[in-house]
Design a protein around this motif. Structure first.
Motif, PDB file in Angstrom:
ATOM      1  N   PRO A 143       0.832  -1.209   0.000  1.00 55.19           N
ATOM      2  CA  PRO A 143       0.000   0.000   0.000  1.00 55.19           C
ATOM      3  C   PRO A 143       0.865   1.256   0.000  1.00 55.19           C
ATOM      4  N   LYS A 164      -3.970  -0.893  -3.861  1.00 57.23           N
ATOM      5  CA  LYS A 164      -5.110  -0.622  -2.994  1.00 57.23           C
ATOM      6  C   LYS A 164      -6.117  -1.731  -3.248  1.00 57.23           C
ATOM      7  N   ASP A 206      -6.911   1.983   3.487  1.00 57.94           N
ATOM      8  CA  ASP A 206      -6.397   1.481   2.212  1.00 57.94           C
ATOM      9  C   ASP A 206      -5.010   2.018   1.884  1.00 57.94           C
ATOM     10  N   VAL A 207      -4.624   3.122   2.514  1.00 52.54           N
ATOM     11  CA  VAL A 207      -3.319   3.726   2.258  1.00 52.54           C
ATOM     12  C   VAL A 207      -2.222   3.049   3.079  1.00 52.54           C
ATOM     13  N   VAL A 210      -3.301  -3.496   3.514  1.00 54.01           N
ATOM     14  CA  VAL A 210      -4.170  -4.317   2.670  1.00 54.01           C
ATOM     15  C   VAL A 210      -3.977  -5.784   3.066  1.00 54.01           C
TER      16      VAL A 210
END
Length: 354
Positions: A143, A164, A206-207, A210
């Motif tokens: 990510p 992502k 999501d940054v 994951v």
């Protein structure tokens, strides 16, 4: 002949660590994965080495660092995620309890280093350096914040791939699918001790994290990183065929929820429609250690009533798991040797010594 006056701390370290030397490196390199199967080795914490029949090698979350090495001032680092979670002051006694079973600087032929999230026991500079130096064509997949860390460490941007949820990356014959993570501890991880998180919107998951699905010709492996239990596991199970799932299991200390419990491990496997569930991470931290046999006992207690379609598998660090060959096994044990006992004449004064 060795002399004690020649022994120093430095040559003791060089002759002892990593404790397994290149034993496991050599084993992985020599293994030829049979058609219709996929092999994995557990490297400690949530680190795995994945190898396909087509000889694609993926390294995920290998951590080559340590926990606490000194009592220090006895206090938690200000702003640490565990401090933010529960308001503690005293130092977390997280000592590393596993030996290093692989030599990162003897690693070769890795096609991709894949990392689930930003925490340092998954995102490791030693692993990154070894893969970068020894495997010039390897991809670095993670990510955005993971990739940003690699870039700050000096990994060339052209070797990195930001993913992502929903993204897919082809690594030779293996498809790496990024999926949503559910690591709520990562959401309260902030390097700035002066920053207050209370009353503010959290960072975007999501940054920073994951989960992954590794699609191979021998089966699909789901790696949940440090995710907590989520109802959304069922969505992942609906959308993807998942043969084996790995989850971060541990005994959470008072006031802390950082690892999946034995109940969570079973719920995760059921929701993912997995065939095998393997607990990991319970091995590494002295203050989160848990007995994975609890999972087997709970599975036995529930499996007939709830019609579980999966089995748990209790691994050991450094051990190999091959799907589907080991899918019905409940526990791993290392090869014990001595199959060739008495192939040659034994050498004892009398047979009665035996």
């Amino acid at each position: 002949m060795a002399n004690v006056n020649d022994v120093t701390r430095e040559n003791w370290i060089m002759s002892t660590f990593p404790e397994w030397g290149t034993y496991l490196n050599e084993e992985i390199e020599k293994v030829q994965v049979a058609e219709g199967t996929v092999a994995m080795w557990w490297l400690g914490c949530t680190g795995i080495w994945l190898k396909s029949h087509e000889n694609t090698n993926i390294l995920c979350d290998l951590w080559c660092g340590t926990g606490k090495r000194s009592h220090g001032d006895g206090l938690m680092k200000k702003g640490h995620q565990m401090m933010r979670m529960s308001g503690v002051r005293n130092m977390q006694p997280n000592l590393r309890t596993q030996p290093f079973v692989i030599d990162p600087f003897a690693i070769k032929d890795v096609d991709a280093l894949v990392v689930t999230h930003i925490h340092s026991d998954h995102l490791d500079i030693n692993t990154a350096a070894a893969v970068h130096q020894n495997c010039p064509d390897a991809l670095f997949i993670g990510p955005a914040e993971v990739v940003d860390t690699w870039l700050r460490w000096g990994i060339p941007k052209e070797k990195t791939v930001v993913v992502k949820p929903g993204d897919e990356v082809a690594v030779k014959d293996i498809t790496v699918v990024a999926l949503e993570a559910f690591d709520r501890t990562a959401l309260i991880t902030c390097d700035d001790p002066k920053r207050t998180l209370k009353g503010h919107m959290p960072q975007e998951m999501d940054v920073i994290a994951v989960n992954y699905l590794f699609k191979t010709s021998g089966g699909n492996i789901y790696h949940a990183g440090d995710s907590h239990y989520s109802n959304y596991f069922a969505k992942h199970g609906n959308d993807h065929q998942i043969d084996v799932c790995l989850g971060a299991y541990g005994e959470n200390p008072r006031g802390i929820t950082d690892k999946l419990t034995s109940v969570d491990i079973l719920r995760m496997a059921e929701s993912l429609n997995a065939k095998v569930v393997i607990p990991v991470h319970h091995d590494i931290w002295s203050n989160f250690m848990a007995d994975p046999k609890e999972i087997i006992e709970l599975w036995r207690f529930k499996k007939d009533r709830l019609n579980y379609a999966f089995k748990p598998y209790i691994w050991q660090v450094g051990g190999k798991f091959t799907y589907p060959l080991n899918k019905d096994d409940l526990e791993f044990n290392f090869y014990r040797g001595f199959d060739d006992a008495f192939i040659d004449e034994n050498d004892t004064p009398f047979t009665s010594f035996l």
